[in-house]
Design an enzyme around this catalytic site. Sequence first.
Site, short mmCIF file in Angstrom:
data_model
loop_
_atom_site.label_atom_id
_atom_site.label_comp_id
_atom_site.label_asym_id
_atom_site.label_seq_id
_atom_site.Cartn_x
_atom_site.Cartn_y
_atom_site.Cartn_z
N ASP A 27 -54.63 127.56 -2.37
CA ASP A 27 -55.29 126.65 -2.96
C ASP A 27 -56.23 125.46 -1.78
OD1 ASP A 27 -54.04 127.11 -5.25
OD2 ASP A 27 -52.91 125.61 -5.57
N LYS A 84 -59.78 127.75 -11.38
CA LYS A 84 -59.06 127.28 -12.33
C LYS A 84 -59.85 127.04 -13.68
CE LYS A 84 -54.74 126.19 -9.82
NZ LYS A 84 -53.73 127.15 -10.28
N GLY A 156 -47.19 121.72 -6.31
CA GLY A 156 -47.19 120.40 -5.86
C GLY A 156 -46.32 119.75 -5.21
N ARG A 168 -36.47 135.46 -11.04
CA ARG A 168 -35.34 136.00 -11.46
C ARG A 168 -35.29 136.43 -13.10
NH1 ARG A 168 -31.72 137.17 -7.53
NH2 ARG A 168 -31.75 135.63 -5.74
N GLY A 217 -44.50 125.61 -5.48
CA GLY A 217 -43.51 125.30 -4.73
C GLY A 217 -43.46 125.67 -3.42
N SER A 239 -50.41 123.16 -1.52
CA SER A 239 -50.04 121.80 -1.15
C SER A 239 -49.03 122.12 0.03
CB SER A 239 -49.32 121.06 -2.20
OG SER A 239 -49.98 121.07 -3.51
#
EC number: 4.3.3.6
Length: 297
Positions: A27, A84, A156, A168, A217, A239
């Site tokens: 990003d 996006k 983020g 999972r 994340g 991020s």
Amino acid sequence: MRDYADNDSILLKHGWCEMLKGGVIMDVKNVEQAKIAEKAGAIGVMILENIPSELRNTDGVARSVDPLKIEEIRKCISINVLAKVRIGHFVEAQILEELKVDMLDESEVLTMADEYNHINKHKFKTPFVCGCTNLGEALRRISEGASMIRTKGEAGTGNIIEAIKHIRTVNNEIKYLCSLDESEVYNFAKKLRAPIDLILLTRKLKRLPVVNFAAGGIATPADAAMCMQLGMDGVFVGSGIFESENPQKMASSIVMAVSNFNNPKILLNVSLGLGKAMHGNTKVSNKWKNKSEEDNS
């Protein structure tokens, strides 16, 4: 019923996505960040007005990026350019397809445009990537024309827990599907609210029938390698790079980690001396929960 194994348009878009396997998409929001991504070895950049960590802290409407920004960044790099669009906003997608971006992301990170309908992605020549939290959601997005799937995770935050949960969940549901007696498969398809042709194809392949990236994340080389060891085909990261102490080194290290995810020696080397990673957020409240599978689709 659409034949997912014998359709020229579908095969062309899926084939393009196959070439992204083993790569990292980053990003970015400006030329400087895009150049960092390209220098680090990223296979593409996702261009936004703000990276997800900034979007989490705003209350305004998050829309697709200004096409002029895409043009400005594209002139300065030679790797793939992605952008996006809001969920359901087919006109944003039409505009960006006219701009000839390489891929579109119908993203829950932006403010939703249509609460009940996703974009009919079969109408577009440009391949789409969509997020998922479980197998049923993934297969529904594929049935709408998604050529690539990614975990939704918690973009983020620098917190990988939700991405791992989604990885999972999909993996375990595929294992369960493959363990079923043939007579039980149709009932499972009903429970997932997924097309039976895609259920049967997934069962045959023992994996999703499209490329599957991790996202949300991922903040360190170890995070990226963990996702790859769990069976992902590549990663999205943003991020985690640009809120770290040394973005260029972090970006390069994550690319190396994805390429060498099963080699602990290399993973150790690329993890040394990175400086402070992004601060992150342990309170995973999911700002975009109202766009989650359970509520909408």
